[in-house]
Design a protein around this motif. Structure first.
Motif, PDB file in Angstrom:
ATOM      1  N   GLY A   1       5.619 -30.304 -17.118  1.00  0.00           N
ATOM      2  CA  GLY A   1       5.274 -30.830 -18.439  1.00  0.00           C
ATOM      3  C   GLY A   1       4.418 -29.875 -19.252  1.00  0.00           C
ATOM      4  N   VAL A   2       4.494 -28.577 -18.922  1.00  0.00           N
ATOM      5  CA  VAL A   2       3.674 -27.573 -19.612  1.00  0.00           C
ATOM      6  C   VAL A   2       4.536 -26.847 -20.648  1.00  0.00           C
ATOM      7  CG1 VAL A   2       2.272 -25.494 -19.308  1.00  0.00           C
ATOM      8  CG2 VAL A   2       2.286 -27.270 -17.522  1.00  0.00           C
ATOM      9  N   GLN A   3       4.026 -26.731 -21.863  1.00  0.00           N
ATOM     10  CA  GLN A   3       4.751 -26.069 -22.948  1.00  0.00           C
ATOM     11  C   GLN A   3       4.141 -24.700 -23.231  1.00  0.00           C
ATOM     12  OE1 GLN A   3       7.333 -27.781 -24.361  1.00  0.00           O
ATOM     13  NE2 GLN A   3       6.816 -29.378 -22.871  1.00  0.00           N
ATOM     14  N   PRO A   4       4.987 -23.717 -23.596  1.00  0.00           N
ATOM     15  CA  PRO A   4       4.393 -22.442 -24.029  1.00  0.00           C
ATOM     16  C   PRO A   4       3.775 -22.582 -25.421  1.00  0.00           C
ATOM     17  CG  PRO A   4       6.789 -22.350 -24.182  1.00  0.00           C
ATOM     18  CD  PRO A   4       6.447 -23.707 -23.617  1.00  0.00           C
ATOM     19  N   GLN A   5       2.623 -21.983 -25.620  1.00  0.00           N
ATOM     20  CA  GLN A   5       1.981 -21.978 -26.937  1.00  0.00           C
ATOM     21  C   GLN A   5       2.488 -20.747 -27.680  1.00  0.00           C
ATOM     22  OE1 GLN A   5       0.265 -23.831 -28.766  1.00  0.00           O
ATOM     23  NE2 GLN A   5      -1.245 -22.713 -29.962  1.00  0.00           N
ATOM     24  N   PRO A   6       3.119 -20.929 -28.848  1.00  0.00           N
ATOM     25  CA  PRO A   6       3.592 -19.762 -29.598  1.00  0.00           C
ATOM     26  C   PRO A   6       2.425 -18.824 -29.937  1.00  0.00           C
ATOM     27  CG  PRO A   6       4.350 -21.828 -30.600  1.00  0.00           C
ATOM     28  CD  PRO A   6       3.339 -22.184 -29.558  1.00  0.00           C
ATOM     29  N   GLY A   7       2.747 -17.561 -30.096  1.00  0.00           N
ATOM     30  CA  GLY A   7       1.706 -16.578 -30.389  1.00  0.00           C
ATOM     31  C   GLY A   7       1.237 -15.937 -29.104  1.00  0.00           C
ATOM     32  N   ASN A   8       0.427 -14.938 -29.226  1.00  0.00           N
ATOM     33  CA  ASN A   8      -0.036 -14.170 -28.063  1.00  0.00           C
ATOM     34  C   ASN A   8      -1.482 -13.774 -28.332  1.00  0.00           C
ATOM     35  OD1 ASN A   8       0.181 -12.649 -25.614  1.00  0.00           O
ATOM     36  ND2 ASN A   8       0.644 -10.807 -26.800  1.00  0.00           N
ATOM     37  N   ASP A   9      -2.328 -14.787 -28.593  1.00  0.00           N
ATOM     38  CA  ASP A   9      -3.705 -14.493 -29.012  1.00  0.00           C
ATOM     39  C   ASP A   9      -4.716 -15.427 -28.341  1.00  0.00           C
ATOM     40  OD1 ASP A   9      -2.951 -16.798 -30.243  1.00  0.00           O
ATOM     41  OD2 ASP A   9      -3.428 -16.153 -32.280  1.00  0.00           O
ATOM     42  N   SER A  10      -4.424 -15.811 -27.093  1.00  0.00           N
ATOM     43  CA  SER A  10      -5.328 -16.715 -26.384  1.00  0.00           C
ATOM     44  C   SER A  10      -6.699 -16.079 -26.178  1.00  0.00           C
ATOM     45  CB  SER A  10      -4.734 -17.066 -25.025  1.00  0.00           C
ATOM     46  OG  SER A  10      -5.698 -17.725 -24.240  1.00  0.00           O
ATOM     47  N   GLY A  11      -7.736 -16.899 -26.301  1.00  0.00           N
ATOM     48  CA  GLY A  11      -9.083 -16.410 -26.037  1.00  0.00           C
ATOM     49  C   GLY A  11      -9.404 -16.420 -24.550  1.00  0.00           C
ATOM     50  N   GLY A  12      -8.727 -17.297 -23.791  1.00  0.00           N
ATOM     51  CA  GLY A  12      -9.065 -17.456 -22.382  1.00  0.00           C
ATOM     52  C   GLY A  12     -10.378 -18.215 -22.254  1.00  0.00           C
ATOM     53  N   GLY A  13     -10.826 -18.448 -21.040  1.00  0.00           N
ATOM     54  CA  GLY A  13     -12.093 -19.145 -20.802  1.00  0.00           C
ATOM     55  C   GLY A  13     -13.276 -18.248 -21.132  1.00  0.00           C
ATOM     56  N   ALA A  14     -14.450 -18.877 -21.251  1.00  0.00           N
ATOM     57  CA  ALA A  14     -15.646 -18.131 -21.662  1.00  0.00           C
ATOM     58  C   ALA A  14     -15.912 -16.930 -20.751  1.00  0.00           C
ATOM     59  CB  ALA A  14     -16.854 -19.066 -21.648  1.00  0.00           C
ATOM     60  N   ASP A  15     -15.786 -17.131 -19.436  1.00  0.00           N
ATOM     61  CA  ASP A  15     -16.148 -16.051 -18.510  1.00  0.00           C
ATOM     62  C   ASP A  15     -15.149 -14.904 -18.498  1.00  0.00           C
ATOM     63  OD1 ASP A  15     -18.649 -16.969 -17.226  1.00  0.00           O
ATOM     64  OD2 ASP A  15     -17.419 -18.667 -16.625  1.00  0.00           O
ATOM     65  N   VAL A  16     -13.902 -15.138 -18.951  1.00  0.00           N
ATOM     66  CA  VAL A  16     -12.946 -14.031 -18.998  1.00  0.00           C
ATOM     67  C   VAL A  16     -13.050 -13.265 -20.320  1.00  0.00           C
ATOM     68  CG1 VAL A  16     -11.346 -15.281 -17.485  1.00  0.00           C
ATOM     69  CG2 VAL A  16     -10.909 -15.220 -19.930  1.00  0.00           C
ATOM     70  N   GLY A  17     -13.816 -13.804 -21.260  1.00  0.00           N
ATOM     71  CA  GLY A  17     -13.978 -13.127 -22.555  1.00  0.00           C
ATOM     72  C   GLY A  17     -14.404 -11.675 -22.416  1.00  0.00           C
ATOM     73  N   PRO A  18     -15.465 -11.404 -21.627  1.00  0.00           N
ATOM     74  CA  PRO A  18     -15.898 -10.005 -21.478  1.00  0.00           C
ATOM     75  C   PRO A  18     -14.824  -9.113 -20.842  1.00  0.00           C
ATOM     76  CG  PRO A  18     -17.665 -11.503 -20.853  1.00  0.00           C
ATOM     77  CD  PRO A  18     -16.438 -12.341 -21.031  1.00  0.00           C
ATOM     78  N   LEU A  19     -14.029  -9.638 -19.903  1.00  0.00           N
ATOM     79  CA  LEU A  19     -12.939  -8.843 -19.315  1.00  0.00           C
ATOM     80  C   LEU A  19     -11.857  -8.597 -20.362  1.00  0.00           C
ATOM     81  CD1 LEU A  19     -12.555 -10.571 -15.804  1.00  0.00           C
ATOM     82  CD2 LEU A  19     -13.581  -8.333 -16.284  1.00  0.00           C
ATOM     83  N   ALA A  20     -11.538  -9.646 -21.131  1.00  0.00           N
ATOM     84  CA  ALA A  20     -10.505  -9.518 -22.169  1.00  0.00           C
ATOM     85  C   ALA A  20     -10.926  -8.484 -23.210  1.00  0.00           C
ATOM     86  CB  ALA A  20     -10.247 -10.869 -22.827  1.00  0.00           C
ATOM     87  N   ALA A  21     -12.220  -8.457 -23.529  1.00  0.00           N
ATOM     88  CA  ALA A  21     -12.714  -7.490 -24.511  1.00  0.00           C
ATOM     89  C   ALA A  21     -12.527  -6.064 -24.003  1.00  0.00           C
ATOM     90  CB  ALA A  21     -14.185  -7.761 -24.820  1.00  0.00           C
ATOM     91  N   LEU A  22     -12.529  -5.901 -22.670  1.00  0.00           N
ATOM     92  CA  LEU A  22     -12.338  -4.581 -22.065  1.00  0.00           C
ATOM     93  C   LEU A  22     -10.852  -4.249 -21.892  1.00  0.00           C
ATOM     94  CD1 LEU A  22     -15.116  -4.951 -19.347  1.00  0.00           C
ATOM     95  CD2 LEU A  22     -15.133  -3.253 -21.192  1.00  0.00           C
ATOM     96  N   GLY A  23      -9.954  -5.204 -22.228  1.00  0.00           N
ATOM     97  CA  GLY A  23      -8.518  -4.915 -22.190  1.00  0.00           C
ATOM     98  C   GLY A  23      -7.719  -5.684 -21.163  1.00  0.00           C
ATOM     99  N   SER A  24      -8.364  -6.487 -20.322  1.00  0.00           N
ATOM    100  CA  SER A  24      -7.584  -7.297 -19.377  1.00  0.00           C
ATOM    101  C   SER A  24      -6.698  -8.264 -20.157  1.00  0.00           C
ATOM    102  CB  SER A  24      -8.505  -8.116 -18.464  1.00  0.00           C
ATOM    103  OG  SER A  24      -9.272  -7.271 -17.635  1.00  0.00           O
ATOM    104  N   GLY A  25      -5.468  -8.473 -19.664  1.00  0.00           N
ATOM    105  CA  GLY A  25      -4.621  -9.507 -20.236  1.00  0.00           C
ATOM    106  C   GLY A  25      -5.230 -10.878 -19.951  1.00  0.00           C
ATOM    107  N   VAL A  26      -4.852 -11.868 -20.754  1.00  0.00           N
ATOM    108  CA  VAL A  26      -5.413 -13.215 -20.613  1.00  0.00           C
ATOM    109  C   VAL A  26      -4.302 -14.211 -20.293  1.00  0.00           C
ATOM    110  CG1 VAL A  26      -6.492 -15.128 -21.868  1.00  0.00           C
ATOM    111  CG2 VAL A  26      -7.379 -12.799 -22.145  1.00  0.00           C
ATOM    112  N   LEU A  27      -4.537 -15.021 -19.265  1.00  0.00           N
ATOM    113  CA  LEU A  27      -3.703 -16.187 -18.949  1.00  0.00           C
ATOM    114  C   LEU A  27      -4.550 -17.418 -19.206  1.00  0.00           C
ATOM    115  CD1 LEU A  27      -1.441 -17.870 -17.443  1.00  0.00           C
ATOM    116  CD2 LEU A  27      -2.743 -17.425 -15.345  1.00  0.00           C
ATOM    117  N   GLU A  28      -4.045 -18.331 -20.034  1.00  0.00           N
ATOM    118  CA  GLU A  28      -4.767 -19.584 -20.229  1.00  0.00           C
ATOM    119  C   GLU A  28      -3.831 -20.741 -19.927  1.00  0.00           C
ATOM    120  OE1 GLU A  28      -7.135 -19.847 -23.737  1.00  0.00           O
ATOM    121  OE2 GLU A  28      -7.678 -21.939 -23.365  1.00  0.00           O
ATOM    122  N   LEU A  29      -4.263 -21.591 -19.007  1.00  0.00           N
ATOM    123  CA  LEU A  29      -3.528 -22.818 -18.729  1.00  0.00           C
ATOM    124  C   LEU A  29      -4.367 -23.941 -19.332  1.00  0.00           C
ATOM    125  CD1 LEU A  29      -2.341 -22.040 -15.092  1.00  0.00           C
ATOM    126  CD2 LEU A  29      -1.008 -21.949 -17.202  1.00  0.00           C
TER     127      LEU A  29
END
Ligand SMILES: [Zn+2]
Length: 454
Positions: free
Chosen positions: A375-403
């Motif tokens: 019952g999970v739908q894909p969210q259009p776009g490719n601009d997820s923020g991810g959770g708070a703690d992954v923010g610093p990793l994402a800022a360094l270039g890690s890809g983000v997966l958000e469920l």
């Protein structure tokens, strides 16, 4: 129909059309079904809740939470278990009470993290009422100086939690804005959607040079009372809130399933710390249990991922994402290709979101297809923020997966005494584990580049 029967029915359809069993997509479907049929998230969450309880950042209880996490990782077969310490300011609440002078109204309050203290005997001041943070910002200093500022913003129920984003500034910045105008103290309407007399705590912050004044949240019924009294005429409140701050320590915990090709890491996790007034179940014992159980399901299958799967349980998220920042700093040289955090309760995943390099988008199509039966739908776009703690990793270039989880009732319990185990729906908890197991397996068995920066 329960969510479990809906899922079972759709899975029966989905599994009848599977490819050869050695295919990574077929393995993902098998892992998904295995996780849904049984996984250790619920017993982990029960054990964390009952044996450790609330885990305030910097406290002895948070340290016991770390010991629990390391033992759990070991038991689930994770290796390379690490504890990485970092310094924090250890804030603890003291006495807290409030009453409206000239009436028999006592107010249900809770101090905000990082807020300052009243004198031990409390302070009495007239209340200056504002409907919004913007109205407070626009007010002349003379309307605020020496007063207890009350901010009566309204949060609404949203499935995606967006109302928290819109109103969060009231708690995070409102006290500092009031302090800069000379306020004696601040009371805010809780960032919450329940109408119980449970105030919602959470952190605030004061920039360098701004005095940390007392700041508390009112339960919604009490905020509405103060709002009505303000409309009738002058209001005076006697407020007691005596928290303390001192230098302290916290740490991040991690454990791995090593990949067959070294040098590429997929991170999933939740935060170990919680607020002190509840039991840290929705926020974020659930995320800890869900991501540990997802890794355990992959480990128990005997399938070795290509990329290393690393569970990170961050410390001290609640008081300003201190663990997430420390983790980003300590691991900035590492090739963490993807990171995701489960930190929005225990209700079902309803959306999958990404922020990855274009080369990673086909992987997310695979993930979306594998999660559709849940019952999970894909969210259009490719601009997820991810959770708070992954923010610093994402800022360094890690890809983000958000469920993304269903947040419809999240803010009824968030940061309140009501954040307890009985609120968790086990079928929805298991659906989360199935979603994380599937997505992490597909990402970790893949080789397509995901990072947004080298
Ligand atoms: Zn949280």
């Amino acid at each position: 129909m329960t969510i479990r029967t809906i899922i079972a029915a759709t899975l029966a359809l989905a599994t009848s059309a599977q490819a050869a069993p050695d295919d990574r997509i077929a393995i993902a479907a098998k892992l998904r079904d295995t996780a849904l049929a049984g996984n250790p998230a619920w017993p982990l969450l029960v054990d964390l809740t009952d044996s450790v309880g609330q885990r305030l950042a910097g406290s002895e209880a948070e340290a016991r939470g770390r010991a629990w996490a390391k033992a759990a990782m070991q038991k689930l077969g994770l290796v390379n278990i690490r504890e990485e310490a970092f310094p924090i300011t250890f804030w603890q609440r003291g006495q807290e009470s409030a009453r409206v002078l000239g009436s028999n109204h006592s107010l249900a309050i809770t101090a905000l993290g990082n807020s300052g203290a009243t004198p031990a005997a409390g302070l009495t001041a007239p209340v200056a009422c504002f409907d919004t943070l913007a109205a407070l910002r626009a007010a002349p200093d003379a309307a605020v100086k020496g007063r207890i500022v009350f901010i009566d913003h309204r949060m609404t129920v949203t499935q995606d939690g967006s109302s928290y984003g819109i109103n969060g500034g009231v708690r995070r910045a409102g006290p500092a804005v009031a302090a800069q105008k000379g306020a004696a103290a601040v009371m805010i309407r809780s960032l919450g959607t329940d109408h119980h007399r449970n105030p919602h705590t959470g952190s605030t912050s004061f920039p360098a040079g701004t005095p940390a004044i007392p700041a508390v949240a009112l339960a919604l019924p009490d905020a509405e009372l103060v709002g009505r009294l303000c409309a009738r005429g002058p209001v005076q409140v006697h407020l007691v809130s005596t928290p303390t701050s001192q230098p302290g320590q916290s740490a991040n915990i991690s454990g791995e399933i090593p990949g067959s090709v070294p040098g590429e890491i997929v991170v999933l996790g939740g935060h170990l710390d919680s607020w002190d007034i509840g039991q840290g179940v929705f926020d974020d014992g659930a995320g800890v249990a869900i991501t540990l159980a997802a890794a355990a399901t992959i480990k128990a299958s005997g399938q070795q991922p290509r990329r290393t799967v690393r569970v990170v349980l961050w410390g001290s998220e609640e008081i300003g994402v201190v663990g997430g920042r420390a983790y980003g700093e300590a691991h900035k040289q590492e090739n963490i290709v993807l990171a995701g955090e489960s930190d929005f309760g225990a209700d079902r995943v309803w959306r999958v979101e990404s922020r990855v390099a274009a080369t990673g988008l086909p992987l997310f199509s695979e993930i979306a297809a594998a999660l559709a039966p849940l019952g999970v739908q894909p969210q259009p776009g490719n601009d997820s923020g991810g959770g708070a703690d992954v923010g610093p990793l994402a800022a360094l270039g890690s890809g983000v997966l958000e469920l993304a989880q269903d947040g419809t009732r999240y803010f009824d319990y968030h940061h309140t005494p009501d954040d307890t185990l009985d609120k968790v729906d086990r079928a929805q908890l298991d659906q989360n584990v199935a979603a994380w197991t599937t997505a992490i397996w597909l990402a970790a068995s893949d080789d397509r580049p995901l990072r947004t920066k080298p």
